[in-house]
Design a protein around this motif. Structure first.
Motif, PDB file in Angstrom:
ATOM      1  N   ASN A  10       0.855  -1.179   0.000  1.00 21.81           N
ATOM      2  CA  ASN A  10       0.000   0.000   0.000  1.00 21.81           C
ATOM      3  C   ASN A  10       0.896   1.236   0.000  1.00 21.81           C
ATOM      4  OD1 ASN A  10      -1.492   2.278   1.054  1.00 21.81           O
ATOM      5  ND2 ASN A  10      -3.122   0.832   1.573  1.00 21.81           N
ATOM      6  N   LYS A  11       0.874   1.971  -1.105  1.00 17.69           N
ATOM      7  CA  LYS A  11       1.803   3.097  -1.254  1.00 17.69           C
ATOM      8  C   LYS A  11       1.597   4.177  -0.200  1.00 17.69           C
ATOM      9  CE  LYS A  11       3.075   2.743  -6.096  1.00 17.69           C
ATOM     10  NZ  LYS A  11       2.884   3.262  -7.457  1.00 17.69           N
TER      11      LYS A  11
ATOM     12  N   GLU B   3      -4.198   2.748  -3.421  1.00 22.13           N
ATOM     13  CA  GLU B   3      -2.954   3.057  -4.128  1.00 22.13           C
ATOM     14  C   GLU B   3      -1.982   1.957  -3.804  1.00 22.13           C
ATOM     15  OE1 GLU B   3      -0.647   6.927  -4.183  1.00 22.13           O
ATOM     16  OE2 GLU B   3      -2.387   7.374  -2.940  1.00 22.13           O
TER      17      GLU B   3
END
Lengths: 296, 456
Positions: free
Chosen positions: B187-188, B322
């Motif tokens: 998960n960015k 993201e």
């Protein structure tokens, strides 16, 4: 006279024929075929070769089979008494004269109509950690401290309780209906007479209701033992037989052996072992019941 | 009385229907995401797939029209993508019509084997590479060499690592259409919050034992306590795949010997891998008994997760997630991961028809050629040439992990692979993850039980 009887028999047979054909084809014939399979090495698609009594010899020495049978027996011991007691209790509640009578009857019976998959998945959601209903409720009333979870599905003892509770919720409706109808069969005069004699509720229950329910209880016990021995789907969905196969019932082992290990011959042999166990239990029950009747 | 009981029945039925319906609604999305191999859910639409309709193939099969039955085990996004491929093929090949029958994954192999056994099998089927030896052994999968030659299949256009998993003694038994290895997602946003996201959008992590542990430690310290550093199920497939990857990274070579006859776990390597993963559970990096680790990552409450590439399509269609994808970090000596592969097989039929078999191979080769459609769910296409297609390049994430296809460590070609995994490895490793068994005990018990399975 004799002629007439014969004619009636033939006529009866004629009417029975459609059912008999289907019954023989789909029940009797597979049973015979099953016996044949136990003497062969038999995969999912082909007969491999005659091996005599090997399958039976292997079953006797196979620890997994006895463990799985034991697990099924545990489930019988857990589920049968609870199923009967709860069935009677629910029937008592629904049998009382009350505006909610119809409501009780409906809600007690409804879960029985669900399919095993739906019932099991509901159970899974209720008992799963973090988001499950049970743990959340326990957190809410602070019985269970924050940041601790009860792992209902992965601890052997708790897993048995979970499976039993889900099954209880799901199938008790059937016993409830049987008990309810049996209770309605009890003549009102008997109750009236006992009241006139000054019996209290407790006495009425133990001395009248329970004895009148004895015959149906015997029948339910037998049906319940057989049904509980055949437990499979709900355990398969809820625990998968785990942890470490410690909740794996005999039917699951039969399924795995036949369809996952591709050994139908051996699976058929296990099925017949289970069949014999059930046969012995039924015979025993029959014998006990008849003996008691003889004593009277 | 009669009337009353009828009304009662009706009421019961009505109420129960509503219960059944609402129950279905609830249970639909749940499921255990860790089970099975390819339950990638909801991949948005099939969009324009602009397949480069190899017109040459159409004339190949002569004037006769051939109809082929095709059994598949795909559902969700996979199911839609396969249907799109079949539709496109039928449109571009007027002489060959493929009919796709979708079967339920859990029952697929049993149904295929029994149907082929009594002569009612399909013309074309799907098999996982790991199931192939068993299907060959049972006489379900057939030798494709002659049909492939007739259809003009060029085996050298496939990824050779994949192809070797489907070939026995120079005989091809299946056409690989993809590989679906075990990879890592991150998960960015969460990595950034913990200061672990590089400027290139990739995690800042030293690829080593300590490096990975420190990475997780930082995640745990820097992120709120509600966030799971590493989302992974606590049982069965995915932790097993991780163990397989780490075992192979040390040079572990499957759990059975090369002659496929005896159990052969490299005990020290197995222990080291299991011990490493066990620590992730006991030190609280992986949430204990997480009921749905897919959901955990999907809802943005987990920093990293590992599973098969089929999840890519699911994450893509999740709004506001993201994420990034990358190969499993090289925690030990060499790069390696778990993986399996979907292949197309031609099952044994009661009457062998060369024209049908040739047409079936044309189809199989075409599906492999058009891997860009199949890759929508996340799979890595089996032909490297597909990587160069603009449609494939236009899809994000896939290119970040296509290199994994070369480092997938497939299981050996044993008929017992599935049984060993499902009935032995899962069972004991699950106990290790639950901290109820030491890795050393688990390896000993696996060795014994694997031998038992092989002796059967």
């Amino acid at each position: 006279m004799k002629m007439k009887k014969l004619r009636a028999d033939v006529l009866a047979l004629l009417f029975l024929l459609p059912f008999l054909i289907v019954y023989c084809l789909f029940t009797i014939w597979p049973m015979v075929k099953g016996v044949q399979m136990t003497f062969y090495k038999w995969t999912l698609i082909k007969k491999m070769g005659y091996i005599g009594w090997d399958n039976y010899r292997n079953v006797i020495h196979d620890k997994e089979v006895w463990q799985a049978l034991w697990h099924s027996a545990i489930f019988v011991v857990l589920s049968t008494p609870t199923m009967i007691v709860l069935g009677i209790l629910l029937a008592l509640i629904a049998n009382r004269k009350s505006v909610l009578q119809k409501f009780y009857r409906s809600i007690f019976f409804i879960p029985s109509i669900l399919s095993v998959a739906v019932a099991s998945y509901l159970g899974l959601f209720v008992f799963q950690p973090y988001t499950g209903l049970v743990n959340s409720a326990l957190h809410l009333v602070h019985i269970l401290p924050e940041n601790t979870e009860i792992f209902w599905l992965t601890e052997t003892g708790l897993a048995w309780i979970t499976v039993t509770l889900v099954t209880l919720w799901w199938t008790v409706g059937f016993n409830f209906i049987l008990y309810l109808s049996a209770m309605q069969e009890i003549p009102d005069e008997v109750y009236e007479a006992s009241k006139l004699d000054g019996a209290n509720d407790n006495q009425i229950f133990w001395r009248i209701t329970i004895p009148y329910l004895a015959p149906i209880t015997k029948m339910i016990t037998m049906l319940q033992i057989i049904a509980s021995f055949k437990v499979f789907m709900q355990i398969y969905i809820i625990t998968g037989g785990g942890p470490l196969d410690k909740t794996r019932p005999i039917i699951q082992l039969i399924y795995q052996t036949g369809f996952k290990k591709n050994n139908l011959g051996y699976a058929a042999t296990m099925s017949y072992v289970l069949f014999i166990v059930l046969l012995v239990l039924s015979a025993l029950q029959y014998w006990i019941n008849n003996r008691k009747r003889g004593d009277l | 009385m009669k009337k009353r009981s009828f009304g009662f029945m009706l009421l019961t039925l009505l109420l129960s229907f509503s219960v059944v319906l609402s129950a279905c609604g609830n249970s639909g999305g749940g499921g255990n995401a860790s089970s099975g191999g390819n339950e990638s859910s909801s991949n948005s639409g099939n969009g324009s797939n602009a397949a480069s309709g190899n017109a040459g193939d159409a004339s190949d099969s002569g004037g006769e029209k051939v109809t082929l039955s095709f059994w598949t085990l795909f559902d969700g996004g996979d199911g839609d993508n396969m249907q799109a491929l079949v539709d496109e093929f039928n449109k571009t090949h007027p002489n060959i019509q493929v009919k796709n029958t979708k079967l339920v994954y859990a029952e697929y192999y049993t149904k295929l084997i029994t149907a082929v056994g009594n002569g009612n099998g399909p013309d074309i089927g799907i098999s996982h590479a790991s199931r192939l030896p068993d299907l060959i052994d049972q006489g379900v999968a057939t030798d494709l060499n002659a049909a492939a030659e007739a259809a003009g299949v060029d085996w050298s256009t496939f990824n050779q690592n994949l192809l070797s998993a489907d070939t026995v003694d120079g005989v091809h038994y299946a056409v690989p259409i993809d590989t679906h290895p075990f990879i890592m997602y991150y998960n960015k946003a969460l990595l950034k919050q913990a200061g672990l996201l590089g400027d290139d959008g990739k995690p800042v992590m030293e690829q080593s034992e300590d490096g990975f542990m420190n990475f997780l430690k930082t995640l745990k310290e820097k992120l709120p306590s509600k966030i799971t550093p590493f989302a992974l199920s606590n049982a069965n497939d995915d932790p097993y795949r991780f163990w397989w990857a780490l075992y192979s990274q040390q040079g572990g070579n499957d759990v059975i010997s090369d002659d496929l006859k005896s159990a052969d776990i490299d005990k020290d390597k197995g222990i080291k891998a299991a011990d490493f993963i066990q620590k992730l559970y006991t030190q609280g990096y992986i949430k204990k008994n997480d009921p749905d680790f897919y959901k955990n990552f999907q809802s943005g409450t987990a920093a990293i997760m590992m599973t098969g590439v089929w999840a890519t399509g699911t994450w893509e269609s999740t709004k506001g997630l993201e994420f990034g994808a990358m190969p499993i970090p090289k925690i030990f000596d060499q790069e390696a991961t778990w993986g399996d592969s979907h292949t197309i097989i031609l099952p044994t039929t009661s009457k062998e028809d060369p024209a049908k078999r040739k047409a079936a191979m044309v189809f199989a080769n075409w599906v492999a050629d058009n891997g860009q459609i199949w890759a929508k769910a996340g799979h890595i296409p089996s032909k490297p040439s597909v990587f160069e297609k603009p449609e494939f390049k236009a899809m994000p994430y896939r290119s970040d992990y296509v290199s994994v296809a070369d480092t997938v460590k497939f299981s050996k070609q044993s008929t017992k692979t599935q049984q060993i995994r499902d009935n032995v490895s899962y069972k004991y490793l699950n106990e290790v993850w639950a901290n109820k068994m030491t890795p050393a005990d688990a390896m000993d018990k696996m060795q014994t039980d694997i031998q038992k399975v092989l002796n059967d």
